[in-house]
Design a protein around this motif. Sequence first.
Motif, PDB file in Angstrom:
ATOM      1  N   GLN A   1      30.696  66.921  49.648  1.00 18.03           N
ATOM      2  CA  GLN A   1      29.576  66.530  50.485  1.00 18.03           C
ATOM      3  C   GLN A   1      28.631  65.620  49.709  1.00 18.03           C
ATOM      4  O   GLN A   1      28.505  65.723  48.494  1.00 18.03           O
ATOM      5  N   SER A   2      27.967  64.738  50.420  1.00 17.20           N
ATOM      6  CA  SER A   2      26.948  63.872  49.822  1.00 17.20           C
ATOM      7  C   SER A   2      25.954  63.531  50.915  1.00 17.20           C
ATOM      8  O   SER A   2      26.153  63.879  52.080  1.00 17.20           O
ATOM      9  N   ILE A   3      24.866  62.871  50.535  1.00 16.50           N
ATOM     10  CA  ILE A   3      23.913  62.397  51.532  1.00 16.50           C
ATOM     11  C   ILE A   3      23.591  60.936  51.274  1.00 16.50           C
ATOM     12  O   ILE A   3      23.740  60.432  50.165  1.00 16.50           O
ATOM     13  N   ARG A   4      23.149  60.299  52.340  1.00 11.55           N
ATOM     14  CA  ARG A   4      22.689  58.920  52.275  1.00 11.55           C
ATOM     15  C   ARG A   4      21.332  58.900  52.983  1.00 11.55           C
ATOM     16  O   ARG A   4      21.199  59.403  54.098  1.00 11.55           O
ATOM     17  N   ILE A   5      20.327  58.364  52.301  1.00 15.82           N
ATOM     18  CA  ILE A   5      18.988  58.280  52.877  1.00 15.82           C
ATOM     19  C   ILE A   5      18.625  56.806  53.008  1.00 15.82           C
ATOM     20  O   ILE A   5      18.642  56.074  52.025  1.00 15.82           O
ATOM     21  N   ASN A   6      18.324  56.408  54.222  1.00 17.32           N
ATOM     22  CA  ASN A   6      18.032  55.002  54.532  1.00 17.32           C
ATOM     23  C   ASN A   6      19.106  54.073  53.978  1.00 17.32           C
ATOM     24  O   ASN A   6      18.810  53.017  53.423  1.00 17.32           O
ATOM     25  N   GLY A   7      20.352  54.485  54.097  1.00 13.10           N
ATOM     26  CA  GLY A   7      21.481  53.659  53.677  1.00 13.10           C
ATOM     27  C   GLY A   7      21.810  53.719  52.200  1.00 13.10           C
ATOM     28  O   GLY A   7      22.749  53.086  51.754  1.00 13.10           O
ATOM     29  N   LYS A   8      21.057  54.493  51.414  1.00 12.19           N
ATOM     30  CA  LYS A   8      21.283  54.583  49.967  1.00 12.19           C
ATOM     31  C   LYS A   8      21.923  55.924  49.616  1.00 12.19           C
ATOM     32  O   LYS A   8      21.404  56.973  49.971  1.00 12.19           O
ATOM     33  N   HIS A   9      23.056  55.863  48.914  1.00  8.35           N
ATOM     34  CA  HIS A   9      23.722  57.086  48.472  1.00  8.35           C
ATOM     35  C   HIS A   9      22.904  57.739  47.359  1.00  8.35           C
ATOM     36  O   HIS A   9      22.448  57.058  46.440  1.00  8.35           O
ATOM     37  N   TYR A  10      22.724  59.052  47.426  1.00  8.56           N
ATOM     38  CA  TYR A  10      21.968  59.762  46.399  1.00  8.56           C
ATOM     39  C   TYR A  10      22.878  60.484  45.421  1.00  8.56           C
ATOM     40  O   TYR A  10      22.405  61.097  44.482  1.00  8.56           O
ATOM     41  N   HIS A  11      24.141  60.427  45.639  1.00  8.20           N
ATOM     42  CA  HIS A  11      25.156  60.889  44.696  1.00  8.20           C
ATOM     43  C   HIS A  11      26.277  59.864  44.746  1.00  8.20           C
ATOM     44  O   HIS A  11      26.299  59.010  45.614  1.00  8.20           O
ATOM     45  N   SER A  12      27.212  60.016  43.853  1.00 15.00           N
ATOM     46  CA  SER A  12      28.378  59.135  43.873  1.00 15.00           C
ATOM     47  C   SER A  12      29.030  59.198  45.255  1.00 15.00           C
ATOM     48  O   SER A  12      29.166  60.277  45.840  1.00 15.00           O
ATOM     49  N   SER A  13      29.429  58.062  45.761  1.00 12.47           N
ATOM     50  CA  SER A  13      30.101  58.060  47.059  1.00 12.47           C
ATOM     51  C   SER A  13      31.593  58.350  46.913  1.00 12.47           C
ATOM     52  O   SER A  13      32.321  58.355  47.895  1.00 12.47           O
ATOM     53  N   TYR A  14      32.033  58.603  45.677  1.00 14.17           N
ATOM     54  CA  TYR A  14      33.445  58.924  45.419  1.00 14.17           C
ATOM     55  C   TYR A  14      33.619  60.347  44.894  1.00 14.17           C
ATOM     56  O   TYR A  14      34.407  61.111  45.422  1.00 14.17           O
ATOM     57  N   ASN A  15      32.891  60.701  43.838  1.00 14.09           N
ATOM     58  CA  ASN A  15      33.084  62.000  43.207  1.00 14.09           C
ATOM     59  C   ASN A  15      31.766  62.514  42.618  1.00 14.09           C
ATOM     60  O   ASN A  15      31.504  62.356  41.435  1.00 14.09           O
ATOM     61  N   PRO A  16      30.918  63.163  43.436  1.00 14.74           N
ATOM     62  CA  PRO A  16      29.621  63.616  42.958  1.00 14.74           C
ATOM     63  C   PRO A  16      29.706  64.702  41.882  1.00 14.74           C
ATOM     64  O   PRO A  16      28.825  64.790  41.030  1.00 14.74           O
ATOM     65  N   VAL A  17      30.761  65.505  41.870  1.00 14.04           N
ATOM     66  CA  VAL A  17      30.897  66.533  40.839  1.00 14.04           C
ATOM     67  C   VAL A  17      31.113  65.873  39.472  1.00 14.04           C
ATOM     68  O   VAL A  17      30.469  66.239  38.475  1.00 14.04           O
TER      69      VAL A  17
END
Length: 69
Positions: free
Chosen positions: A24-40
């Motif tokens: 899981q990840s989040i995007r705020i106003n179009g900006k990823h707040y973690h890696s869009s591939y592998n946040p772990v």
Amino acid sequence: MTGNDKPWTVEYMIERLTLKSGQQSIRINGKHYHSSYNPVKEAERFVFTTIGDSSPSTIIICGAVMGYI
């Protein structure tokens, strides 16, 4: 407030995403707040580069967004 004042507001577009990896990840106003591939893996890399080989007795992390650290 006078009659001409408007309340200050901030609007956010918050999206919860399921990545191709299933994480899981989040995007705020179009900006990823973690890696869009592998946040772990991003979190592991952050911890290693921050504390390296040291062994602190206490670590305080603020603002980790989705808690991968």
